[in-house]
Design an enzyme around this catalytic site. Structure first.
Site, PDB file in Angstrom:
ATOM      1  N   PHE A   1      -5.152  -9.922   3.996  1.00  0.00           N
ATOM      2  CA  PHE A   1      -6.612  -9.992   3.915  1.00  0.00           C
ATOM      3  C   PHE A   1      -7.203 -11.025   4.878  1.00  0.00           C
ATOM      4  O   PHE A   1      -8.367 -10.907   5.279  1.00  0.00           O
ATOM      5  CB  PHE A   1      -7.055 -10.280   2.480  1.00  0.00           C
ATOM      6  CG  PHE A   1      -7.083 -11.722   2.061  1.00  0.00           C
ATOM      7  CD1 PHE A   1      -8.273 -12.443   2.064  1.00  0.00           C
ATOM      8  CD2 PHE A   1      -5.935 -12.359   1.621  1.00  0.00           C
ATOM      9  CE1 PHE A   1      -8.311 -13.770   1.660  1.00  0.00           C
ATOM     10  CE2 PHE A   1      -5.958 -13.678   1.215  1.00  0.00           C
ATOM     11  CZ  PHE A   1      -7.144 -14.388   1.232  1.00  0.00           C
ATOM     12  N   LYS A   2      -6.418 -12.004   5.281  1.00  0.00           N
ATOM     13  CA  LYS A   2      -6.941 -13.028   6.178  1.00  0.00           C
ATOM     14  C   LYS A   2      -7.387 -12.438   7.519  1.00  0.00           C
ATOM     15  O   LYS A   2      -8.240 -13.006   8.200  1.00  0.00           O
ATOM     16  CB  LYS A   2      -5.893 -14.120   6.412  1.00  0.00           C
ATOM     17  CG  LYS A   2      -5.366 -14.788   5.152  1.00  0.00           C
ATOM     18  CD  LYS A   2      -6.416 -15.601   4.444  1.00  0.00           C
ATOM     19  CE  LYS A   2      -5.920 -16.230   3.158  1.00  0.00           C
ATOM     20  NZ  LYS A   2      -4.943 -17.284   3.334  1.00  0.00           N
ATOM     21  N   ASP A   3      -6.813 -11.292   7.891  1.00  0.00           N
ATOM     22  CA  ASP A   3      -7.214 -10.652   9.149  1.00  0.00           C
ATOM     23  C   ASP A   3      -8.699 -10.319   9.163  1.00  0.00           C
ATOM     24  O   ASP A   3      -9.338 -10.351  10.219  1.00  0.00           O
ATOM     25  CB  ASP A   3      -6.429  -9.352   9.369  1.00  0.00           C
ATOM     26  CG  ASP A   3      -4.985  -9.584   9.754  1.00  0.00           C
ATOM     27  OD1 ASP A   3      -4.708 -10.542  10.492  1.00  0.00           O
ATOM     28  OD2 ASP A   3      -4.123  -8.801   9.301  1.00  0.00           O
TER      29      ASP A   3
ATOM     30  N   THR B   1      -2.740 -17.089   6.360  1.00  0.00           N
ATOM     31  CA  THR B   1      -3.763 -17.614   7.279  1.00  0.00           C
ATOM     32  C   THR B   1      -3.177 -17.880   8.658  1.00  0.00           C
ATOM     33  O   THR B   1      -3.782 -17.548   9.680  1.00  0.00           O
ATOM     34  CB  THR B   1      -4.387 -18.903   6.723  1.00  0.00           C
ATOM     35  OG1 THR B   1      -5.189 -18.589   5.592  1.00  0.00           O
ATOM     36  CG2 THR B   1      -5.252 -19.592   7.758  1.00  0.00           C
TER      37      THR B   1
END
Length: 462
Positions: free
Chosen positions: A111-113, A144
């Site tokens: 999800f950090k993308d 991250t």
């Protein structure tokens, strides 16, 4: 719109200066002076928008026109051009009451993308427009680092150093960071845990002389842009559920550093009618204990099957506490001083009642996490990563009759095969992940010693 510090001792800043400051110069976190309101009518107008179009609508409320619209549009288009799904964050229906928002379709399968591909493009844009050198410094519990490195590798005018806890991230997470051989990337593998890495980062950003001399910029969720970019997918998820305006929509969020869940809190404050915000974490359950008892006190660190949430000191907790205390910077500073001197914060009475109105929370046990993965694979043929499994466990604990829950899938299960193997599930790795195991690694292993880390940074930045 201007941005201010939660601790009240920074002059109001514009959007780009807030991006560049990262951690506020007084040690606080930057927040908008006012949270913009989004009406129910506007929400309905947004329902048909693509992810990229929705991103532009939300960011335009915060950027003060400091970035021309066409420039912002190009940044957004470039940021999401590498995602494997045209929806960017597709919504998958599991059963009548459960949806999963898949946040793992970016280049590093996490999800950090979603935020960091944009931040990489934004930093590059600022570097070009202002002619500024940008040295990004961050700590990671796993995802991250890879996403940040992927977002800025090879970009002119930018160098990035990421600290990760040695041997305490998954093998795939480690490989995604350390197989990068670009000259503007430095990986420091630190003996210690994530909280140790994060403390070094905060100390260096608090040293204003060091921060200024080396042009340090933040990529962690202490940077408000990370929070804002994540807020977009809360709106997107809600608007993708058919008939959501007539339903009670809960969102269950795996969150260790309080950044992802705070993005949901911000969305709700803007007017997104979320019914319940559910915090899902693991046996490092400081957030669950805070919601249930009002005590925020770091406990003993535990290694779990969901290592990205193996965190005891949640950076973004300060932003929530600021709003809980009625945006009173002086009172907030007092609480943070008490945390520093006594090692804990306690809220009770009306404040605790407000916390429990804002959130539900569950710290899933290791076995509960594995059992949930096995159950959903068997019953729905849907494979969860361990962090998403914690989110599903929290959905099962708190979703009531007649309620619909969206759980965030924060990573692809291939990133955490060590856990998946424990329940005898064999998965096929996506080709980009499988290829990592044949590549050489590039990292420097260091002790948890600030002076040693400073010397590595000085050699890299100079």
């Amino acid at each position: 719109m201007k941005y201010i510090s939660t601790r009240g001792h920074v002059e109001p800043k514009g959007f780009i200066d807030t991006v560049l400051m990262g951690l506020a110069d007084d040690g606080g976190l930057m927040v908008p002076e006012q949270i913009p309101a989004v009406s129910a009518a506007t929400l309905e107008e947004w329902r048909s928008l693509s992810y990229q179009e929705l991103f532009l609508k939300i960011f335009s409320l915060y950027t003060n026109d400091e970035i021309p619209y066409e420039d912002l549009k190009e940044l957004v288009a470039t940021s999401y051009s590498t995602f494997r799904s045209p929806e960017v964050t597709p919504l998958h229906q599991v059963n009548d009451s459960l949806y999963v928002l898949e946040l793992f379709h970016g280049p590093t399968f996490a999800f950090k993308d979603v935020a960091l591909q944009f931040m990489g493009e934004l930093y590059s844009y600022i570097s070009r427009k202002r002619g500024e050198i940008i040295h990004i410094l961050g700590a990671t519990s796993g995802d991250t680092g890879a996403a940040a490195i992927q977002g800025v590798r090879g970009k002119e005018g930018i160098k990035i150093c990421i600290l990760h806890p040695h041997g305490k991230v998954s093998k795939v997470q480690e490989l995604q960071m350390t197989t990068v051989d670009d000259s503007n990337v430095l990986n420091l593998s630190v003996h210690g845990n994530f909280d140790d890495c994060q403390k070094v980062i905060k100390d260096l950003f608090a040293d204003l002389d060091f921060k200024g001399r080396y042009h340090l910029r933040a990529i962690n969720s202490i940077n408000f842009v990370r929070i804002l970019a994540q807020t977009v997918y809360y709106f997107y998820a809600y608007l993708q559920v058919e008939g959501s305006a007539e339903k009670k929509i809960n969102i269950s969020v795996p969150s260790g550093n309080f950044g992802n869940i705070f993005s949901g809190y911000l969305a709700k404050q803007m007017g997104l009618p979320i019914n319940k915000l559910i915090i899902a974490t693991n046996e490092n359950n400081i957030l669950e204990r805070f919601v249930n008892t009002g005590e925020y006190k770091p406990g003993n660190f535990k290694s779990t099957y969901s290592p990205s949430m193996d965190i005891q000191v949640a950076s973004n907790f300060e932003r929530y506490l600021y709003y809980l205390l009625g945006e009173d910077a002086e009172k907030l500073s007092g609480y943070m001083s008490k945390l520093q001197s006594e090692g804990k914060i306690t809220v009770d009475g009306e404040l605790l009642a407000q916390v429990q109105s804002d959130f539900d929370a569950l710290g899933a046990k290791n076995q509960q996490c594995l059992d949930t993965i096995g159950k959903y694979k068997q019953e729905y043929d849907y494979l969860l990563d361990p962090h998403t499994a914690c989110g599903i466990a929290a959905y099962e604990a708190f979703s009531g009759n007649g309620e619909t829950t969206i759980t965030f899938a924060t990573a692809h299960p291939a990133k955490f095969d060590e856990a998946i193997q424990l329940i005898a599930i064999k998965q096929e790795f996506p080709a980009p992940i499988a290829a990592l195991f044949e590549m050489p690694q590039h990292q420097t292993v260091v002790e948890h010693d600030k002076e040693v880390i400073i010397r590595e940074l000085q050699a890299f930045y100079e």
